[in-house]
Every structure is written in C-alpha cells, then in structure tokens.
Scaffold this active site. Structure first.
Site, mmCIF file in Angstrom:
data_model
loop_
_atom_site.group_PDB
_atom_site.id
_atom_site.type_symbol
_atom_site.label_atom_id
_atom_site.label_comp_id
_atom_site.label_asym_id
_atom_site.label_seq_id
_atom_site.Cartn_x
_atom_site.Cartn_y
_atom_site.Cartn_z
ATOM 1 N N ASN A 83 0.653 -1.319 -0.087
ATOM 2 C CA ASN A 83 0.104 -0.033 0.009
ATOM 3 C C ASN A 83 1.184 1.155 -0.087
ATOM 4 O O ASN A 83 1.640 1.454 0.918
ATOM 5 C CB ASN A 83 -0.971 -0.132 1.230
ATOM 6 C CG ASN A 83 -1.834 1.113 1.425
ATOM 7 O OD1 ASN A 83 -1.849 2.195 0.533
ATOM 8 N ND2 ASN A 83 -2.391 1.185 2.743
ATOM 9 N N LYS A 129 -0.015 4.212 -0.077
ATOM 10 C CA LYS A 129 -0.623 5.412 0.525
ATOM 11 C C LYS A 129 -0.490 6.561 -0.212
ATOM 12 O O LYS A 129 -0.587 6.552 -1.597
ATOM 13 C CB LYS A 129 -0.322 5.376 1.990
ATOM 14 C CG LYS A 129 -0.080 4.112 2.653
ATOM 15 C CD LYS A 129 -0.001 4.518 4.006
ATOM 16 C CE LYS A 129 -0.108 3.064 4.960
ATOM 17 N NZ LYS A 129 0.029 3.087 6.494
ATOM 18 N N SER A 165 4.106 -2.243 10.111
ATOM 19 C CA SER A 165 5.324 -2.515 10.293
ATOM 20 C C SER A 165 6.174 -3.700 10.023
ATOM 21 O O SER A 165 7.069 -4.200 10.710
ATOM 22 C CB SER A 165 5.827 -2.037 11.715
ATOM 23 O OG SER A 165 5.292 -0.881 12.137
ATOM 24 N N GLY A 195 3.050 -1.236 4.185
ATOM 25 C CA GLY A 195 3.287 0.174 3.810
ATOM 26 C C GLY A 195 4.582 0.610 3.459
ATOM 27 O O GLY A 195 5.029 0.403 2.260
ATOM 28 N N GLU A 223 -4.799 -5.077 10.618
ATOM 29 C CA GLU A 223 -3.702 -4.009 10.713
ATOM 30 C C GLU A 223 -4.073 -3.112 12.139
ATOM 31 O O GLU A 223 -4.684 -2.285 12.242
ATOM 32 C CB GLU A 223 -3.609 -2.916 9.557
ATOM 33 C CG GLU A 223 -3.644 -3.729 8.261
ATOM 34 C CD GLU A 223 -3.030 -2.500 7.252
ATOM 35 O OE1 GLU A 223 -2.082 -2.862 6.602
ATOM 36 O OE2 GLU A 223 -3.664 -1.516 7.246
ATOM 37 N N HIS A 248 -9.335 0.880 5.123
ATOM 38 C CA HIS A 248 -8.059 1.068 5.991
ATOM 39 C C HIS A 248 -8.385 2.215 7.052
ATOM 40 O O HIS A 248 -8.951 2.982 6.944
ATOM 41 C CB HIS A 248 -7.089 1.819 5.002
ATOM 42 C CG HIS A 248 -5.563 1.771 5.297
ATOM 43 N ND1 HIS A 248 -5.085 2.679 6.593
ATOM 44 C CD2 HIS A 248 -4.530 0.726 5.294
ATOM 45 C CE1 HIS A 248 -3.782 2.295 6.938
ATOM 46 N NE2 HIS A 248 -3.467 1.262 6.148
ATOM 47 N N GLY A 288 3.196 2.093 10.847
ATOM 48 C CA GLY A 288 4.236 3.092 10.580
ATOM 49 C C GLY A 288 4.868 3.473 11.868
ATOM 50 O O GLY A 288 5.686 4.383 12.237
ATOM 51 N N GLU A 296 -6.656 4.588 8.208
ATOM 52 C CA GLU A 296 -6.462 6.118 7.691
ATOM 53 C C GLU A 296 -7.463 6.570 7.097
ATOM 54 O O GLU A 296 -7.799 7.905 7.358
ATOM 55 C CB GLU A 296 -5.195 6.141 6.909
ATOM 56 C CG GLU A 296 -3.857 5.843 7.703
ATOM 57 C CD GLU A 296 -2.636 5.378 7.099
ATOM 58 O OE1 GLU A 296 -2.603 5.190 5.762
ATOM 59 O OE2 GLU A 296 -1.744 4.784 7.824
HETATM 60 P P1 13P Z 1 3.269 0.290 7.456
HETATM 61 O O1 13P Z 1 3.923 -1.100 6.992
HETATM 62 O O2 13P Z 1 4.061 1.442 7.097
HETATM 63 O O3 13P Z 1 3.389 0.063 9.085
HETATM 64 O O4 13P Z 1 1.782 0.437 7.044
HETATM 65 C C1 13P Z 1 0.966 -0.807 6.940
HETATM 66 C C2 13P Z 1 -0.211 -0.370 6.237
HETATM 67 O O5 13P Z 1 -0.984 0.582 6.875
HETATM 68 C C3 13P Z 1 -0.379 -0.807 5.168
HETATM 69 O O6 13P Z 1 -1.732 -0.573 4.584
#
Ligand code: 13P
Length: 248
Positions: free
Chosen positions: A9, A11, A208, A229, A162, A92, A168, A94
C-alpha cells in the site's frame, strides 16, 4: 490451499519516477510463488498496470460506493477497473480516521467494488486503547460483521488485520497476538460464510512489516501474507518480503 499474497500500500506516496521501483520488482519477482499486489496512488494506476504486466496486480486504495455522479474528488470502482486495477483496499484505518468512514460505508463501497468486478482487501484493526482495555476481538468482530458485504467469495475477498498502533510505528504485536486475531478472523469468516468462503479467504497481517520480521510473521497460523506500507516503496525491501513469503 490458500495462495499467499504480498500486498503493498503506497498510501499518498509515489510520482511517475517511482514506477522504476515497480519495474524492478516485476522483473525480479513477477513469477514468484505468491500473488503480488501493489496499490499505488490513483494517479499512477494506469501506468503501473502497464509497467507491471501480468506478474503484479494493481489496486486502488479506496473507491466511492456510487457508480458515477456528483462526488467531486472521488473515484468509482469502475474507474479503477478502467485504469487497470483488479483490486481495491477498503476501510483502511487511515480512511476510517481521516474521512470518518464507518463500517457501513466500507460495506457499501465493497459491494460496489465487487459488482464492478474488483477484488476487495477489507481492513480491520484495533487502536492501542482498545487493545489495552482488552477489547481487541470485540472491535475486530464488529468491523468484520459491519464491513464485509454478503456478496463475497473466497476469490474476491481478502481481509487485512492492521492494528492501528503498529502502522508506521515500528511496533509489532507479538506472534501470539497476531495468531490470536488471525485465528479469530478465520473463525468468524467460517461462522458467517461457511467453510467454502471462510477457509479460502486470505487473511493478511499489516503494520510495520519489514524484511527483518517478515519470515517470523509468515510462520504464524492463518497469516496468508502481508499488507505492507513503508517497506513496499522500495523494490529491494518489498522483494525481500516477497521472498520470505514465497518460501514460508
Ligand atoms: P506500515 O507497513 O508502513 O506500517 O503500514 C502498514 C499499512 O498501513 C499498510 O496498509
């Protein structure tokens, strides 16, 4: 047997120059023994799908639940498909936070995406406070019940777990914590949809994931891959995660 999936992803990251990372990935891992999905920003979907060929699937990161209409700034499932996407990430954390998306919104979007012929990656996950107050499974159960539409099959549904506090942050749940939630998701899918859909739906872990922890995570029961991510932005890092998955 569920085919494993490594999903990236991007983002709100990525300009045309970054397509070189995708090209490198497609060249090195296009025939890996797992499904590979990259979800770049919508502006790159069309070019990404032509750069990647058949070895890597391309997905959107959200879609509207309507087919067309007066929804400035939004994108429909048909538009994603028209641009070359085969998948879309929905719900997601976010999006749930930045755009106040409820489980109901996510379910309507997922239904529209499936009707347009896209496969959906539906996300769920608890906040740190919810985990610390022992509400993780209640939260996940509610999100699954509210966000997954009735029309899913084992082919068109992928679930991503997640934990919000792991996204992150570099913090990762213990392997036992991941296993407990994935086993719970599997049981809920089987209970609602029966063995056919319940046992064939892939459940990805996200939060992560990086080359150094991927192999351990992929050894956990009911972890069928990862939604990545930050580490999906670099072909070298994502490639190592793909290699770990393919050999798990
Ligand atoms: P990270 O791998 O950067 O922690 O993000 C995970 C994520 O939100 C994937 O959709």
């Amino acid at each position: 047997m569920r085919r494993k999936m490594a999903a990236g992803n991007w983002k709100m990251n990525g300009l045309q120059d970054n397509l070189a990372e995708l090209e490198a990935l497609a060249q090195s891992y296009g025939d890996a023994d797992c499904d590979i999905l990259i979800c770049p920003p919508a502006t790159l979907i069309h070019r990404a799908s032509s750069v990647c060929g058949d070895g890597i699937a391309i997905g959107g990161q959200d879609c509207h639940n309507a087919e067309t209409g007066a929804h400035t700034g939004d994108i429909s499932a048909q538009m994603l498909k028209d641009a070359g996407a085969t998948h879309v990430i929905l719900g997601h954390s976010e999006r749930r936070e930045d755009h106040n998306e409820s489980d109901n919104h996510v379910r309507l979007k997922a239904r529209a995406a499936i009707e347009s012929g896209l496969k959906v990656v539906i996300c769920c996950g608890e906040s740190l406070e919810e985990r610390e107050t022992n509400n993780t499974l209640d939260i996940i159960g509610g999100q699954l019940a509210g966000s997954i539409p009735d029309q899913v099959t084992g082919e068109n549904l992928v679930v991503a777990y997640e934990p919000i506090w792991a996204i992150g942050t570099g913090k990762v749940p213990t392997l036992d914590q991941i296993g407990d939630v994935h086993d719970f998701i599997r049981a809920r899918l089987v209970r609602r949809f029966g063995d056919g859909v319940g046992l064939s739906t892939r459940i990805l872990y996200g939060g992560s994931v990086k080359p150094s922890n991927a192999a351990d995570i992929f050894g956990v029961s009911n972890v069928d891959g990862a939604l990545v991510g930050g580490a999906s932005l670099k072909a070298e890092d994502f490639g190592q995660i793909i290699a770990a998955l393919a050999s798990s």
